[in-house]
Design a protein around this motif. Structure first.
Motif, short mmCIF file in Angstrom:
data_model
loop_
_atom_site.label_atom_id
_atom_site.label_comp_id
_atom_site.label_asym_id
_atom_site.label_seq_id
_atom_site.Cartn_x
_atom_site.Cartn_y
_atom_site.Cartn_z
N HIS A 153 28.64 -20.11 -50.72
CA HIS A 153 28.67 -22.08 -51.32
C HIS A 153 29.90 -22.50 -50.94
O HIS A 153 29.89 -23.74 -50.60
CB HIS A 153 29.21 -21.55 -52.97
N ASP A 154 31.25 -21.50 -50.25
CA ASP A 154 31.99 -22.44 -50.03
C ASP A 154 32.06 -22.01 -48.76
O ASP A 154 33.15 -23.07 -48.26
CB ASP A 154 33.10 -22.29 -50.45
N GLU A 155 31.83 -21.19 -47.86
CA GLU A 155 31.86 -20.86 -46.18
C GLU A 155 33.39 -20.66 -46.37
O GLU A 155 34.29 -21.01 -45.32
CB GLU A 155 31.67 -21.90 -46.15
N ARG A 156 34.09 -19.80 -47.05
CA ARG A 156 35.56 -19.30 -46.88
C ARG A 156 35.37 -18.28 -47.99
O ARG A 156 34.35 -17.91 -48.16
CB ARG A 156 36.11 -19.79 -47.44
N VAL A 157 36.01 -16.99 -47.58
CA VAL A 157 37.02 -15.87 -48.11
C VAL A 157 37.94 -15.95 -48.86
O VAL A 157 38.48 -17.17 -49.08
CB VAL A 157 37.21 -14.45 -47.75
N THR A 158 37.76 -15.78 -50.08
CA THR A 158 39.24 -15.65 -51.08
C THR A 158 40.05 -15.01 -51.24
O THR A 158 40.18 -14.15 -50.53
CB THR A 158 38.23 -14.96 -52.73
N ASP A 159 41.00 -15.19 -51.73
CA ASP A 159 42.18 -14.58 -51.86
C ASP A 159 42.21 -13.17 -52.88
O ASP A 159 42.75 -12.74 -52.27
CB ASP A 159 43.36 -15.31 -52.55
N ARG A 160 41.69 -13.66 -54.04
CA ARG A 160 41.83 -11.87 -54.64
C ARG A 160 40.80 -10.62 -54.02
O ARG A 160 41.51 -9.68 -53.93
CB ARG A 160 40.92 -12.44 -55.87
#
Length: 243
Positions: A111-118
């Motif tokens: 959806h956002d084209e990025r990975v997460t900090d978590r």
């Protein structure tokens, strides 16, 4: 594709109705035919290069996922020489990270084209489990360095996966592809395609083919977030518990 066909057919029919009665379609200048052929060949080469580029980017994205999953699987298997409490802790943290990637981070990538900090925090916890343990024998010491190598490989694969989440085609290339499509299809009208139904069908198929190629480029452009997207199947194959 249907819209491209409809536009070409409608424009051709309207042009046919408004053409002068004394116009002879067979008198198309040779230079126009030559320019149409030349523009078509050049645009076909550009389309081929664009498709090859986005397909290579998608294949690389799939390789990053496979490399990350394989490295984490190797970590889970190689820690079997460690004491049970250390081994179980490492495997638990690896499974937690994989489960989070499959069930949560993948949706964010789509959806956002990025990975997460978590996700980065969970992988860092696995790294701490591996690096903070002090081997208590030669057998454990021999397994320690390969575990560090696999941890580095997993971290590098995750960084590469993060870099490949977005679109790979620059906007200027898209402007060139769309402009080239308009020019290429527009040159068909310069050939006065309006004489027979067969020519009308061929003009429609020609425009539909270009529309289909542009759709393929757009679909492959974002490896994780569109129709033919890279999946988390390597994680689910190697870690059956996360399914």
């Amino acid at each position: 594709m249907l819209a491209a066909c409809a536009v070409v057919v409608i424009v051709t029919v309207l042009r046919h109705k408004r053409a002068p009665e004394d116009e002879d379609p067979s008198e198309t200048p040779d230079v126009i035919e030559y320019m149409t052929m030349w523009i078509g060949v050049v645009y076909a080469i550009v389309l081929g290069l664009a498709i090859a580029g986005v397909w290579e980017a998608r294949s690389s994205a799939q390789d990053h996922v496979q490399s990350e999953a394989q490295a984490l699987h190797e970590i889970s298997e190689r820690v079997r020489v460690y004491p049970p409490d250390v081994r179980d802790k490492v495997r638990h943290d690896v499974n937690t990270y994989v489960s989070y990637v499959v069930h949560h981070e993948w949706r964010t990538m789509a959806h956002d084209e990025r990975v997460t900090d978590r996700g980065a925090q969970l992988l860092q916890k696995v790294r701490q489990d591996v690096t903070d343990y002090q081997p208590k024998g030669d057998f454990e010491a021999q397994a320690y360095q390969p575990l560090l190598d696999q941890m580095t490989a997993a971290d590098q694969a995750r960084n590469a996966r993060a870099d490949s989440t977005g679109a790979t085609m620059p906007p200027v290339v898209w402007w060139g592809l769309l402009t080239g499509a308009v020019v290429t299809i527009g040159m068909v009208f310069a050939l006065q395609i309006r004489r027979t139904r067969r020519e009308l069908v061929l003009a429609g198929l020609f425009s539909a083919t270009i529309a289909f190629m542009l759709f393929l480029i757009w679909d492959f452009d974002a490896p994780y977030s569109r129709g033919i997207a890279v999946t988390a199947e390597p994680f689910m194959n190697l870690f059956s518990g996360v399914t």
